[in-house]
Design a protein around this motif. Structure first.
Motif, PDB file in Angstrom:
ATOM      1  N   GLU A 527      46.287  47.824  44.180  1.00  0.00           N
ATOM      2  CA  GLU A 527      47.006  47.280  43.026  1.00  0.00           C
ATOM      3  C   GLU A 527      46.475  45.898  42.657  1.00  0.00           C
ATOM      4  OE1 GLU A 527      51.148  47.410  43.976  1.00  0.00           O
ATOM      5  OE2 GLU A 527      51.296  49.591  43.783  1.00  0.00           O
ATOM      6  N   LEU A 528      46.078  45.113  43.639  1.00  0.00           N
ATOM      7  CA  LEU A 528      45.476  43.813  43.357  1.00  0.00           C
ATOM      8  C   LEU A 528      44.162  43.992  42.597  1.00  0.00           C
ATOM      9  CD1 LEU A 528      45.130  40.793  45.744  1.00  0.00           C
ATOM     10  CD2 LEU A 528      43.122  41.660  44.588  1.00  0.00           C
ATOM     11  N   ILE A 529      43.337  44.919  43.056  1.00  0.00           N
ATOM     12  CA  ILE A 529      42.057  45.167  42.403  1.00  0.00           C
ATOM     13  C   ILE A 529      42.260  45.608  40.954  1.00  0.00           C
ATOM     14  CG2 ILE A 529      40.041  46.705  42.412  1.00  0.00           C
ATOM     15  CD1 ILE A 529      40.243  46.682  45.496  1.00  0.00           C
ATOM     16  N   ASP A 530      43.348  46.348  40.705  1.00  0.00           N
ATOM     17  CA  ASP A 530      43.606  46.886  39.370  1.00  0.00           C
ATOM     18  C   ASP A 530      44.375  45.924  38.470  1.00  0.00           C
ATOM     19  OD1 ASP A 530      42.352  49.159  40.229  1.00  0.00           O
ATOM     20  OD2 ASP A 530      44.178  50.317  40.550  1.00  0.00           O
ATOM     21  N   ALA A 531      44.688  44.719  38.946  1.00  0.00           N
ATOM     22  CA  ALA A 531      45.453  43.762  38.139  1.00  0.00           C
ATOM     23  C   ALA A 531      44.757  43.538  36.792  1.00  0.00           C
ATOM     24  CB  ALA A 531      45.592  42.440  38.886  1.00  0.00           C
ATOM     25  N   ASP A 532      45.546  43.546  35.700  1.00  0.00           N
ATOM     26  CA  ASP A 532      44.967  43.484  34.361  1.00  0.00           C
ATOM     27  C   ASP A 532      45.113  42.118  33.696  1.00  0.00           C
ATOM     28  OD1 ASP A 532      47.658  43.486  33.908  1.00  0.00           O
ATOM     29  OD2 ASP A 532      47.690  45.299  32.672  1.00  0.00           O
ATOM     30  N   SER A 533      45.562  41.122  34.439  1.00  0.00           N
ATOM     31  CA  SER A 533      45.668  39.773  33.897  1.00  0.00           C
ATOM     32  C   SER A 533      45.668  38.783  35.058  1.00  0.00           C
ATOM     33  CB  SER A 533      46.951  39.607  33.084  1.00  0.00           C
ATOM     34  OG  SER A 533      48.094  39.672  33.928  1.00  0.00           O
ATOM     35  N   ARG A 534      45.416  37.523  34.755  1.00  0.00           N
ATOM     36  CA  ARG A 534      45.460  36.495  35.799  1.00  0.00           C
ATOM     37  C   ARG A 534      46.855  36.405  36.404  1.00  0.00           C
ATOM     38  NH1 ARG A 534      42.206  33.996  39.432  1.00  0.00           N
ATOM     39  NH2 ARG A 534      43.377  32.263  40.303  1.00  0.00           N
ATOM     40  N   LYS A 535      47.879  36.493  35.570  1.00  0.00           N
ATOM     41  CA  LYS A 535      49.251  36.431  36.070  1.00  0.00           C
ATOM     42  C   LYS A 535      49.527  37.567  37.050  1.00  0.00           C
ATOM     43  CE  LYS A 535      54.081  36.530  34.536  1.00  0.00           C
ATOM     44  NZ  LYS A 535      54.997  36.711  33.387  1.00  0.00           N
ATOM     45  N   SER A 536      49.092  38.756  36.707  1.00  0.00           N
ATOM     46  CA  SER A 536      49.292  39.904  37.587  1.00  0.00           C
ATOM     47  C   SER A 536      48.495  39.748  38.876  1.00  0.00           C
ATOM     48  CB  SER A 536      48.877  41.191  36.863  1.00  0.00           C
ATOM     49  OG  SER A 536      48.968  42.313  37.710  1.00  0.00           O
ATOM     50  N   LEU A 537      47.272  39.229  38.774  1.00  0.00           N
ATOM     51  CA  LEU A 537      46.449  39.016  39.968  1.00  0.00           C
ATOM     52  C   LEU A 537      47.138  38.071  40.942  1.00  0.00           C
ATOM     53  CD1 LEU A 537      43.608  39.391  41.359  1.00  0.00           C
ATOM     54  CD2 LEU A 537      42.953  37.278  40.205  1.00  0.00           C
ATOM     55  N   ILE A 538      47.691  36.987  40.422  1.00  0.00           N
ATOM     56  CA  ILE A 538      48.374  36.010  41.281  1.00  0.00           C
ATOM     57  C   ILE A 538      49.571  36.649  41.967  1.00  0.00           C
ATOM     58  CG2 ILE A 538      49.759  33.896  41.237  1.00  0.00           C
ATOM     59  CD1 ILE A 538      47.866  32.885  39.022  1.00  0.00           C
ATOM     60  N   ALA A 539      50.357  37.411  41.227  1.00  0.00           N
ATOM     61  CA  ALA A 539      51.537  38.057  41.820  1.00  0.00           C
ATOM     62  C   ALA A 539      51.140  39.048  42.902  1.00  0.00           C
ATOM     63  CB  ALA A 539      52.347  38.753  40.730  1.00  0.00           C
ATOM     64  N   HIS A 540      50.093  39.817  42.661  1.00  0.00           N
ATOM     65  CA  HIS A 540      49.662  40.808  43.655  1.00  0.00           C
ATOM     66  C   HIS A 540      49.058  40.132  44.886  1.00  0.00           C
ATOM     67  CE1 HIS A 540      50.133  43.795  40.405  1.00  0.00           C
ATOM     68  NE2 HIS A 540      50.249  44.658  41.394  1.00  0.00           N
ATOM     69  N   ALA A 541      48.319  39.036  44.687  1.00  0.00           N
ATOM     70  CA  ALA A 541      47.771  38.317  45.835  1.00  0.00           C
ATOM     71  C   ALA A 541      48.891  37.753  46.699  1.00  0.00           C
ATOM     72  CB  ALA A 541      46.853  37.194  45.360  1.00  0.00           C
ATOM     73  N   LYS A 542      49.919  37.198  46.077  1.00  0.00           N
ATOM     74  CA  LYS A 542      51.052  36.658  46.833  1.00  0.00           C
ATOM     75  C   LYS A 542      51.781  37.760  47.590  1.00  0.00           C
ATOM     76  CE  LYS A 542      52.052  32.537  44.082  1.00  0.00           C
ATOM     77  NZ  LYS A 542      53.051  31.839  43.225  1.00  0.00           N
ATOM     78  N   ALA A 543      51.956  38.915  46.960  1.00  0.00           N
ATOM     79  CA  ALA A 543      52.634  40.025  47.628  1.00  0.00           C
ATOM     80  C   ALA A 543      51.840  40.479  48.859  1.00  0.00           C
ATOM     81  CB  ALA A 543      52.821  41.177  46.643  1.00  0.00           C
ATOM     82  N   LEU A 544      50.529  40.637  48.694  1.00  0.00           N
ATOM     83  CA  LEU A 544      49.682  41.012  49.832  1.00  0.00           C
ATOM     84  C   LEU A 544      49.739  39.945  50.910  1.00  0.00           C
ATOM     85  CD1 LEU A 544      47.483  42.768  51.181  1.00  0.00           C
ATOM     86  CD2 LEU A 544      45.781  41.541  49.784  1.00  0.00           C
ATOM     87  N   ASP A 545      49.690  38.692  50.501  1.00  0.00           N
ATOM     88  CA  ASP A 545      49.734  37.566  51.430  1.00  0.00           C
ATOM     89  C   ASP A 545      50.971  37.651  52.319  1.00  0.00           C
ATOM     90  OD1 ASP A 545      48.867  35.204  52.588  1.00  0.00           O
ATOM     91  OD2 ASP A 545      49.672  33.918  51.011  1.00  0.00           O
ATOM     92  N   ARG A 546      52.131  37.898  51.722  1.00  0.00           N
ATOM     93  CA  ARG A 546      53.385  37.931  52.485  1.00  0.00           C
ATOM     94  C   ARG A 546      53.378  39.027  53.555  1.00  0.00           C
ATOM     95  NH1 ARG A 546      57.039  34.633  49.995  1.00  0.00           N
ATOM     96  NH2 ARG A 546      56.614  34.175  47.793  1.00  0.00           N
TER      97      ARG A 546
END
Length: 612
Positions: A527-546
């Motif tokens: 889902e991070l790889i498929d993020a379609d905007s910078r905002k989405s990328l940040i949210a997915h990176a934070k989710a994976l991080d947690r």
């Protein structure tokens, strides 16, 4: 070479192309690049930097291969200087690439393909032109015979087609991998005609044919490698290369340990040093050359996410498969004491896998993160929703009884117990952990950790091996714990598969040191790889991080936000440093200055001797 498309399919592609136009640069979300099509040079170079001189640096242990693309052998440092790639990444933008071998790049509006238009003047060092068939050969060879990382990195490529001698088309299996065109831009172009009579899968010291700004001039097996600037380099006048590659020679000498190498730097045996030891930075440069300004100490800002360095648990080992065990052992690293006593207070404790960036998870998850995490609630640690992750913190006194009590409680819950002053696991086997190490500097850091483990009856064996043995054992997953790092860029993407996904866990040579095989993490990565905007990328990176944080897969180490460099004053560098790199490729040798020790000096010691 793969066959050309049929006339019918070619016509369909032509219709799609009508909606796209070749560009001089690629960006992740189709935002305008920093530099326009008519740019003259990037901002972090001196376009008038003088050419000449030699840049001498050091490396550790040795090398036995000049092929950096396979999993066999230890490749020589800087060997990629001899190769050109389809595009060149800018060092002051999060992820933007400008055409190098490919003068223009065309991307499908729906991201289903990318086409590279090769420059007619591009050629290898033997004068042979670089053509589409070389690009196809490079891609297919790396997929079939290269390191496993390439199969992961290029997994979403369906087909590569040499449409004509100067056009290459990559077709994708799916359209939502936005990073894939940029990843393909990083493809090194290898000479098909040269490799036709050689075995790519075997590493050796035969000097390979390249196309880049340097070529290999001299190899002293395991001791040194010397690169020579290619005076008639085909790409020397390209705007993306202006101000780069200023030294006539780049030399790497190999030392057996960093202590000897640092003394060699101070004696003028080489020119540049990236300091990784806070103790050395504070205390090891009290010499006349520094006081006189001849050996310069400088801290250069580092705008990169620092990623995660830590003591990595190999969860393939039964003793580390219980998260309570991993958390318990994590509690026994006393960072505050080490920072005060060993590091001169220079470091900050790392807590995020995307440290020093807007992608680091802090506090509790916000609405965007919760929307990503909620479907996985039953598959991920519950603390993800209710706690902000923080590594254990001590008072720095060296007394960690509170942490030891908590650790002991967790180990008991996991079925471990103390028998005759020795900790035994749930099967009754005494617990011995082997920590595999190649860097001597880490021994003094591990010794306090070893003592804290010993207080609970756990034996930590520090096993120091040479670099070749270390690499082989890492590749074969023959370790309990190691110092590992997971570097991050400002735009994480496909490389996350190599770090965390189940598909990489059993691949020799992959970066999945932990041995992760978790469907929830697999889903978060995709889902991070498929993020379609910078905002989405940040949210997915934070989710994976947690999820990674609360898995306690590593014991977080520490970081700084600068590069600490020492260099002799005959070197110069631009006033503006690149945001995301030290940028030594933009440095130069001052024409009116002399090296501290002449290159032909008889005083030079054999660097490989290591002071034995």
């Amino acid at each position: 070479m793969m066959p050309l498309r049929t006339a019918i399919l070619g016509g369909l592609l032509f219709c799609a192309v009508a909606n796209a136009a070749p560009q001089h640069a690629l960006t992740l979300y189709n935002e305008p690049p920093k530099y326009p099509a008519d740019f003259k040079h990037v901002d972090y170079v001196n376009p008038d930097a003088p050419k000449g001189g030699t840049f001498r640096e050091s490396s550790m242990a040795g090398f036995d291969s000049l092929n950096p693309f396979i999993s066999k052998g230890v490749p020589a440092d800087n060997i990629t200087l001899i190769y050109d790639t389809l595009a060149q990444q800018s060092l002051d933008e999060p992820i933007t690439e400008y055409g190098l071998v490919a003068g223009k790049i065309e991307k499908a509006p729906d991201n289903s393909w990318v086409r590279f238009y090769l420059r007619p003047e591009a050629r290898f060092h033997d004068g042979h032109p670089m053509r589409a068939e070389d690009v196809v050969f490079s891609f297919e060879t790396l997929i079939k015979q290269g390191s496993p990382i390439y199969r992961t990195y290029y997994a979403d490529v369906d087909e590569v087609v040499a449409e004509d001698p100067l056009r290459v088309l990559f077709k994708f299996k799916r359209t939502n991998n936005r990073e894939l065109p940029l990843i393909l831009g990083q493809l090194p172009v290898l000479p098909k005609h040269w490799w036709a009579t050689r075995d790519f899968s075997k590493g050796n010291l035969e000097i390979p044919l390249g196309s880049g700004p340097y070529k290999v001039a001299e190899v002293k097996a395991g001791r040194s490698v010397r690169y020579e600037r290619v005076k008639d380099y085909w790409g020397k006048d390209l705007p993306i290369n202006q101000g780069f590659y200023n030294f006539d020679y780049r030399v790497t000498d190999y030392y057996r340990d960093n202590t000897v190498a640092l003394e060699a730097l101070k004696a003028g045996q080489f020119d540049y040093w990236l300091e990784i030891s806070a103790k050395n930075w504070a205390n090891a440069y009290n010499i006349p050359a520094v006081a006189q300004g001849r050996l310069i100490k400088e801290e250069i800002p580092n705008g990169n996410p620092t990623g995660m360095q830590g003591f990595v648990f190999n969860i393939r080992k039964p003793m580390f498969q219980d998260v309570r065990v991993r958390k318990a052992i994590s509690l026994l690293l006393d960072f505050e004491w080490s920072n005060k006593q060993l590091f001169n207070g220079a470091y900050t404790r790392s807590r995020s896998y995307f440290e020093n960036s807007d992608m680091a998870a802090t506090g509790l998850p916000g609405p965007d993160e919760r929307a990503i995490l909620e479907p996985l609630r039953d598959k991920i640690p519950p603390q993800v929703f209710t706690e902000a992750f923080e590594p254990a913190k001590t008072d720095g006194s060296g007394m960690i009884r509170t942490q030891q009590r908590e650790a002991y409680q967790l180990l008991q819950e996991a079925g471990w117990r103390i028998v005759d002053d020795k900790m035994v696991d749930a099967t009754g086997k005494p617990v011995t952990i082997e920590f595999l190490l190649a860097q001597t500097e880490f021994e003094r850091i591990l010794l306090p950790f070893k003592r804290n483990l010993a207080d609970l009856g756990i034996d930590l064996v520090i096993r120091r091996v040479d670099v070749s043995q270390y690499i082989n054992r890492i590749r074969s997953r023959d370790f309990d714990m190691v110092v590992g790092s997971f570097p991050q860029s400002s735009s994480p993407g496909n490389e996350q598969r190599e770090f965390w996904k189940s598909s990489s866990a059993d691949k020799p040579g992959s970066r999945n040191y932990i041995g992760l095989k978790d469907p929830a993490i697999d889903q978060l990565v995709e889902e991070l790889i498929d993020a379609d905007s910078r905002k989405s990328l940040i949210a997915h990176a934070k989710a994976l991080d947690r999820v990674l944080q609360f898995g306690y897969y590593v014991i977080p180490n520490w970081h700084i936000k600068t590069y600490r460099v020492a260099y002799w004053d005959h070197l110069g560098h631009p006033k503006v440093s690149p945001l995301y790199d030290v940028g030594t490729a933009t440095w130069w040798s001052k024409p009116d200055a002399k090296p501290a020790v002449p290159l032909d000096s008889d005083a030079s010691a054999d660097p490989a001797s290591g002071g034995d």
